[in-house]
Design an enzyme around this catalytic site. Structure first.
Site, short mmCIF file in Angstrom:
data_model
loop_
_atom_site.label_atom_id
_atom_site.label_comp_id
_atom_site.label_asym_id
_atom_site.label_seq_id
_atom_site.Cartn_x
_atom_site.Cartn_y
_atom_site.Cartn_z
N LYS A 112 39.12 33.83 46.64
CA LYS A 112 38.05 32.84 46.49
C LYS A 112 37.64 32.26 47.84
O LYS A 112 36.49 31.86 48.02
CB LYS A 112 38.50 31.69 45.60
CG LYS A 112 39.11 32.12 44.29
CD LYS A 112 38.09 32.68 43.36
CE LYS A 112 38.72 33.09 42.05
NZ LYS A 112 37.78 33.47 41.05
C1 LIG Z 1 43.89 35.96 41.82
C2 LIG Z 1 42.73 36.35 40.98
N1 LIG Z 1 42.54 37.65 40.71
C3 LIG Z 1 41.53 38.06 39.95
C4 LIG Z 1 40.63 37.17 39.39
C5 LIG Z 1 39.50 37.69 38.57
O1 LIG Z 1 38.31 37.66 39.32
P1 LIG Z 1 36.93 37.51 38.59
O2 LIG Z 1 36.99 36.24 37.81
O3 LIG Z 1 35.92 37.48 39.67
O4 LIG Z 1 36.80 38.68 37.68
C6 LIG Z 1 40.79 35.81 39.63
C7 LIG Z 1 39.87 34.79 39.08
O5 LIG Z 1 38.73 34.79 39.27
C8 LIG Z 1 41.83 35.39 40.48
O6 LIG Z 1 41.97 34.11 40.79
N1 LIG Z 2 40.07 33.12 38.15
C1 LIG Z 2 39.16 32.09 38.45
C2 LIG Z 2 38.31 31.73 37.29
C3 LIG Z 2 36.98 31.22 37.73
O1 LIG Z 2 36.32 32.28 38.33
P1 LIG Z 2 35.02 32.16 39.20
O2 LIG Z 2 35.11 33.32 40.12
O3 LIG Z 2 33.88 32.21 38.28
O4 LIG Z 2 35.01 30.87 39.96
C4 LIG Z 2 39.92 30.93 39.05
O5 LIG Z 2 40.93 31.17 39.64
O6 LIG Z 2 39.54 29.80 38.93
#
Ligand SMILES: Cc1ncc(COP(=O)(O)O)c(C=O)c1O
Ligand SMILES: N[C@@H](CCOP(=O)(O)O)C(=O)O
Length: 466
Positions: A112
């Protein structure tokens, strides 16, 4: 370039307006009106360039002049200068034709940060230029929340309210959100799941009076700028393995579908991506959808990869929009059906379009732990449970097509999930030095019922308006 809503009933707006808006006013998600193209020659020229240089090229195309190039470039340089690895997102090989893309070298140890460190700067820049302030709300299953808090804490123009599912994030994740002592940051533990938190956030955006009164802005991947920033590492990693001269596949641990969607956008912009593997944990709604053509909620199970314990996968809407020829009425129908009955059907033509570019693999709890153990045993390399789900997906891909390199996205540092890692390897990964005192920090959070009105009241009472 203008950005349109997937639901077709909100006005088309520029990049900066989409950045500040988050969710469109019709409940849809913004996407550029058309996909900018990056030529094979330009992709080849990315070889040997720094992460920030590639980001300038890719994001320059997506921002399309809406932010002056010099300002955008300076914010990109600044955002990535503080990452703990000089390559920002380095690649490591763990098996024949399987590579791991480490996305966890930012301040909060998850992918993120890659987008959020830039988003914080972009929003601050836009708000200062407009003389505005914003109330940022976000839902998190653990990682988006801390990344957002880190990017926005202490900024004068914003208040940040982060909703997370009470008791359903790891202790490290929780403390990263609750151990921050900044008056503009508010962590709210909601008695529910991530999907409940996300529903409250979307509900608050769809309450136009509240939205306008508070100047709401969102930092989840419903915000188009998040996806845009995440496309960059698909370019850097594919080029490092020989793109555009050979196609590369990716295995992406998936929950809200933002990360893997960024890979699809990179492909639409011209990057030769052979396939995108949706890697899911036991919450396998996307794998079931690809197999059956029916998106159907069944309830969320708690797993050792809690950030992916998600059933309403927001960004799937953006893929549906593309796969049905940008038919906003069809999207409105599917999303209404999801809201009413918890399911919707995908038209055969759209499903075929999705299947042409995506596969799906599921790793349950045992398979996840076994993968962490295997990678440790074979490579003396420790991965977190989310990365393990991606590596399991990569192995499934390689068994079908051994010749195409697969990059598994390592979305979190193993120290964020020490219990699962220790169970699989016997080793407890230490936190990096800058977080060494995390467990000594005083926690500040508010527990709230799964109740949109109560959350709205709390935000109204705690946001500094005007
Ligand atoms: C460590 C981790 N891996 C994978 C994901 C999944 O990613 P996305 O929500 O973009 O599919 C998340 C949450 O978003 C996450 O925090
Ligand atoms: N896995 C995410 C969930 C939110 O996902 P986002 O990419 O839409 O912000 C988290 O860790 O918060």
């Amino acid at each position: 370039m203008l950005h349109v809503s997937t639901r077709g009933e909100a006005p088309a707006i520029g990049f900066t307006d989409a950045l500040l808006a988050g969710l469109a006013r019709d409940g849809g998600l913004y996407a550029p009106q058309s996909w900018p193209q990056i030529s094979r020659t330009d992709i080849a020229a990315m070889a040997g360039r720094s992460y920030a240089q590639v980001a300038r090229r890719v994001l320059g195309a997506l921002v399309d002049g809406d932010i002056p190039a010099a300002d955008l470039g300076a914010m990109i340089d600044d955002a990535y200068s503080a990452f703990r690895h000089p390559a920002v997102c380095p690649l490591t090989q763990i098996a024949d034709n399987i590579f791991v893309l480490e996305l966890f070298h930012g301040p909060t140890l998850a992918f993120k940060d890659v987008a959020m460190q830039l988003l914080g700067r972009l929003m601050n820049h836009a708000l200062q230029a407009r003389g505005q302030r914003a109330t940022i709300i976000g839902a998190t299953s653990g990682d988006t929340g801390s990344a957002a808090i880190e990017a926005f804490r202490g900024l004068d123009q914003v208040d940040v309210f982060i909703l997370y599912p009470h008791g359903r994030v790891s202790e490290v994740q929780r403390r990263q959100m609750t151990g921050v002592n900044a008056p503009n940051v508010h962590a709210i533990a909601v008695e529910g799941t991530f999907d409940d938190c996300q529903a409250i956030v979307k509900g608050l955006f769809n309450d136009h009076r509240f939205r306008d009164e508070l100047g709401l802005s969102g930092v989840n991947s419903i915000n188009w700028a998040r996806i845009a920033a995440q496309t960059v590492y698909y370019f850097t990693s594919a080029v490092a393995l020989g793109a555009p001269h050979r196609p590369i596949a990716f295995s992406v641990p998936t929950g809200n579908f933002g990360d893997i969607l960024a890979g699809d956008i990179a492909r639409r912009m011209g990057l030769p991506v052979a396939n995108l593997a949706i890697a899911t944990n036991a919450n396998d709604i996307l794998a079931r959808t690809l197999a059956s053509g029916r998106y159907e909620k069944r309830g969320v199970a708690a797993t050792s990869s809690p950030s992916m314990d998600i059933e309403i996968s927001s960004n799937f809407e953006r893929l549906l929009f593309e796969s049905c020829g940008r038919d906003a009425a069809a999207i409105r129908g599917m999303m209404a059906s999801l809201g009413q009955s918890g399911s919707f059907e995908i038209e055969p033509v759209s499903l075929a379009a999705i299947r042409a570019g995506f596969s799906a693999h599921t790793a349950g709890e045992d398979a996840t732990l076994a993968e962490i153990a295997r990678v440790y045993r074979e490579c003396d390399y420790i991965i977190d449970p989310h990365t393990a789900v991606a590596v399991a997906g990569a192995r499934a891909e390689i068994s079908q097509d051994p010749a195409t390199p697969v990059i598994a996205l390592a979305t979190a540092h193993p120290a964020k999930f020490p219990d699962a890692v220790e169970k699989a390897t016997g080793k407890r990964p230490p936190l990096p030095a800058h977080l060494a005192d995390l467990f000594d920090r005083k926690e500040r959070f508010t527990v709230m019922a799964n109740d949109q009105a109560a959350v709205a009241t709390f935000i109204r009472a705690n946001a500094s308006k005007g």
